[in-house]
Design a protein around this motif. Structure first.
Motif, short mmCIF file in Angstrom:
data_model
loop_
_atom_site.label_atom_id
_atom_site.label_comp_id
_atom_site.label_asym_id
_atom_site.label_seq_id
_atom_site.Cartn_x
_atom_site.Cartn_y
_atom_site.Cartn_z
N ALA A 165 4.33 6.48 -5.70
CA ALA A 165 4.56 6.77 -6.53
C ALA A 165 3.36 7.99 -7.23
O ALA A 165 3.47 8.31 -8.83
N THR A 166 2.78 8.49 -6.25
CA THR A 166 2.04 9.89 -6.69
C THR A 166 2.39 10.35 -5.68
O THR A 166 2.30 11.94 -5.43
N TRP A 167 2.93 10.28 -4.40
CA TRP A 167 2.68 11.08 -3.64
C TRP A 167 4.35 11.14 -3.36
O TRP A 167 4.71 10.15 -3.86
N GLN A 207 -6.76 -1.54 -4.68
CA GLN A 207 -7.61 -0.41 -5.78
C GLN A 207 -6.33 0.86 -4.55
O GLN A 207 -7.11 2.18 -4.89
N PHE A 208 -5.72 0.12 -3.99
CA PHE A 208 -4.94 1.32 -2.65
C PHE A 208 -4.24 2.85 -3.36
O PHE A 208 -4.17 3.61 -3.13
N GLY A 218 -1.95 11.22 -5.07
CA GLY A 218 -1.22 12.74 -4.82
C GLY A 218 -1.35 13.41 -6.40
O GLY A 218 -1.86 12.60 -7.69
N ASP A 219 -1.05 14.77 -6.77
CA ASP A 219 -0.67 15.08 -7.70
C ASP A 219 -0.54 16.71 -7.44
O ASP A 219 0.61 16.98 -6.53
N ALA A 220 -0.20 17.54 -8.42
CA ALA A 220 -0.06 18.43 -8.95
C ALA A 220 0.48 18.96 -7.78
O ALA A 220 1.14 20.79 -6.79
N ILE A 247 0.81 -0.85 -0.07
CA ILE A 247 -0.14 0.05 0.21
C ILE A 247 0.84 1.12 -0.06
O ILE A 247 0.55 1.87 -0.63
N ALA A 248 1.98 1.80 0.77
CA ALA A 248 3.18 2.30 0.92
C ALA A 248 3.40 2.80 -0.28
O ALA A 248 3.83 4.13 -1.04
N ALA A 249 3.76 1.61 -1.15
CA ALA A 249 4.67 1.70 -3.01
C ALA A 249 3.34 1.68 -3.35
O ALA A 249 3.84 3.20 -4.24
#
Length: 313
Positions: A249-251, A298-299, A304-306, A243-245
């Motif tokens: 990928a986005t945070w 689906q974690f 995250g985003d910009a 889940i952390a991995a």
């Protein structure tokens, strides 16, 4: 002995309620009371005694229940084999107990698997309460439950996943560089999530390592954890590694191994012990198990985003 009397007995024993037993059997409460009175005469025992709003079984009822339950289940399965349960025609309502993580990670795959074969079947998700789950499964309040916690009571269960834990933190955290050792882990301020059903196993592993962690921040929802970590320069969290991995990928997060030994946390699917709708439950149990086993979860939807917050503390 009239088989209907045995069915009434099993329903009352499992639900501890004349009203709920009647609803399960599609008969009125007076009909349940009349059947129970006949069975009491047959067995020369009160069988149940009222304790507040609950029907408490007598020692004889406890003794005969396993045989009666197995007999009813065996007959129902034999009949079901003749009439073959058809999921495509089922409109039944089933309830499954899931943690917040379970709902985020596994529910999409579960729904897809069920609705592909049983488009009219209804599913209600109940928030997982580990302490209440044994009673829920015993009485049929829920049909299935997915948890990492041991559920006493001898319920049928199936191992779905085996999950390692790791440490997540902001990429700006000084501990993100190099190897995280036990001393630094203990000294760091920790954030915990109240809904993590694997937390008891984590605490047990920490104690075996000779450490006790008092979290500086305790939050209620796992969806809050990635932005909290991303916005902090010092907080760390011990969470399932896959889940952390996915979050990393986005945070702006990094994941490091735990600095102490911890056995993998096993995720089990439990099924209720009550006897109603046995064939449908058999199908649902197998379908949910295959869906979770075949899914990586689906974690990553907590992404995250910009606009992700920059570390501030």
């Amino acid at each position: 002995m009239d088989l209907n009397l045995v069915r009434v007995f099993v329903a009352v024993y499992e639900t501890r309620s004349l009203t709920t037993a009647g609803a399960r059997l599609y008969v009125t409460q007076p009909a349940v009371s009349q059947a129970l009175a006949r069975l009491r005469r047959e067995l020369d025992d009160p069988l149940f005694e009222r304790d507040g709003r609950t029907m408490r079984p007598t020692p004889l009822a406890d003794t005969v229940f396993p045989g009666f339950r197995d007999a009813v289940a065996g007959i129902d399965r034999t009949i079901d084999a003749v009439h073959a349960f058809d999921p495509s025609a089922s409109h039944r309502l089933f309830r499954i107990a899931l943690s917040e993580l379970g709902e985020i990670g596994w529910l999409p795959a579960i729904l897809s698997a069920i609705r592909t074969r049983a488009p009219h079947m209804r599913l209600e998700v109940v928030s997982l309460d580990v302490e209440a789950l044994p009673e829920w499964l015993s009485r049929g309040t829920v049909d299935l439950g997915i948890t990492t916690s041991h559920v006493p009571g001898g319920f049928d269960r199936r191992l779905l996943k085996s999950q390692e834990y790791a440490v997540a933190m902001s990429a700006a955290n000084p501990l993100a560089e190099g190897t995280l050792d036990l001393e630094a882990y203990v000294a760091a301020p920790h954030v915990t999530v109240g809904g993590d059903s694997g937390a008891p196993m984590l605490v047990a592993a920490q104690r075996r390592a000779g450490i006790v962690i008092e979290p500086q921040v305790a939050i209620r929802h796992v969806t809050t954890l990635p932005p909290v970590l991303a916005a902090s320069r010092d907080l760390i969290a011990s969470v399932p590694d896959t889940i952390a991995a996915g979050w990393a990928a986005t945070w702006p997060l990094v994941v490091r191994p735990l600095p102490f030994a911890m056995p993998p946390v096993e995720v089990y699917l439990y099924r209720r012990a009550t006897t109603q709708h046995t064939a449908a439950l058999d199908w649902l149990y197998a379908t949910v198990a295959r869906a979770v086993e075949g899914s990586s979860g689906q974690f990553f939807v907590i992404h995250g985003d910009a606009l992700a917050a920059a570390p501030t503390a």
